[in-house]
Structure formats: C-alpha cells, structure tokens
Design a protein around this motif. Structure first.
Motif, PDB file in Angstrom:
ATOM      1  N   ARG A  64       0.832  -1.204   0.000  1.00  0.00           N
ATOM      2  CA  ARG A  64       0.000   0.000   0.000  1.00  0.00           C
ATOM      3  C   ARG A  64       0.870   1.258   0.000  1.00  0.00           C
ATOM      4  O   ARG A  64       0.554   2.244  -0.666  1.00  0.00           O
ATOM      5  CB  ARG A  64      -0.952   0.000   1.190  1.00  0.00           C
ATOM      6  N   LEU A  67       1.954   1.865  -3.473  1.00  0.00           N
ATOM      7  CA  LEU A  67       0.874   2.481  -4.259  1.00  0.00           C
ATOM      8  C   LEU A  67       0.827   3.989  -4.031  1.00  0.00           C
ATOM      9  O   LEU A  67       0.632   4.760  -4.978  1.00  0.00           O
ATOM     10  CB  LEU A  67      -0.482   1.863  -3.891  1.00  0.00           C
ATOM     11  N   GLU A  71       1.279   6.943  -6.837  1.00  0.00           N
ATOM     12  CA  GLU A  71       0.321   8.039  -6.976  1.00  0.00           C
ATOM     13  C   GLU A  71       1.041   9.397  -6.937  1.00  0.00           C
ATOM     14  O   GLU A  71       0.788  10.286  -7.760  1.00  0.00           O
ATOM     15  CB  GLU A  71      -0.712   7.946  -5.859  1.00  0.00           C
ATOM     16  N   PHE A  97      -5.686   0.071  -5.347  1.00  0.00           N
ATOM     17  CA  PHE A  97      -5.849   0.671  -4.013  1.00  0.00           C
ATOM     18  C   PHE A  97      -7.095   0.110  -3.332  1.00  0.00           C
ATOM     19  O   PHE A  97      -7.059  -0.281  -2.158  1.00  0.00           O
ATOM     20  CB  PHE A  97      -5.997   2.194  -4.120  1.00  0.00           C
TER      21      PHE A  97
END
Length: 112
Positions: A64, A67, A71, A97
């Motif tokens: 995560r 991710l 982004e 996500f």
C-alpha cells in the motif's frame, strides 16, 4: 489472487506510461515509478508466502505504501509535463488501491 493480478496489470501500465519519458529520466523518475510498481505485486506475493497473519499484514502495508509512492510520482510526472492525463492508468491505480484496502480490512477483521 485478484488484487495480485490487478497489481501486475498496474506494473504493465506504469511501464507503458514511462516508456516515453526522456532518456535523462531513466535513472530518476522512470526508475522510481517502475520500482514502486514492481514492489506492489511482489510484496503481495511475499506476504502470501509467509506463515503468519502479522507478516502478511506487514507486506500488504508495504504494498500500500508503494501504491502511495506511485500516486505521488505520477503527480510529479504530470507537473513536469512528462505524463499527460491517463484515465486507464488512474483507474488501474484506483482499482488496486481499493482491492488492496479491502483485502487488508478482511485480514484485519479475521480472527488470529
């Protein structure tokens, strides 16, 4: 696993998106984005291969975090005019996500 397959698709999307970046970014933003993208399915896979729930959660949290890096790096690439709007890339990132968040919540709420 569906989230792992979607994360693999995200890797391919990031590689396609960064293919047109200038050569002088090869060791900069191109490399950073690609490494972060590869990290997502890799950490999901590593977590799944571990023996305990705590280890799985640890690696899913790392995924995560990667991710979030992707982004941010996409936004940087856009501000530098290296990357235009790419709805497919944005949707793929959002999909991973969401699925990873759902998977994390399911693991957290399951009994130890």
């Amino acid at each position: 696993m569906e989230v792992w397959r979607d994360a693999l698709d995200l890797v391919a999307a990031v590689y396609r998106a960064t293919a047109s970046f200038p050569a002088d970014e090869r060791f900069g933003l191109t490399s950073q984005l690609r490494r972060a993208a590869v990290s997502v399915p890799s950490n999901i896979a590593e977590g799944m291969a571990r023996s305990g729930r705590a280890e799985l959660l640890h690696f899913l949290h790392i995924a995560r975090g990667s991710l979030a890096e992707i982004e941010t790096q996409i936004q940087i690439a856009r501000r530098l005019d290296l990357l235009g709007e790419d709805e497919a890339l944005d949707e793929q990132l959002d999909r991973v996500f969401a699925k990873l968040g759902g998977f994390l919540n399911a693991i957290k709420s399951s009994h130890p």
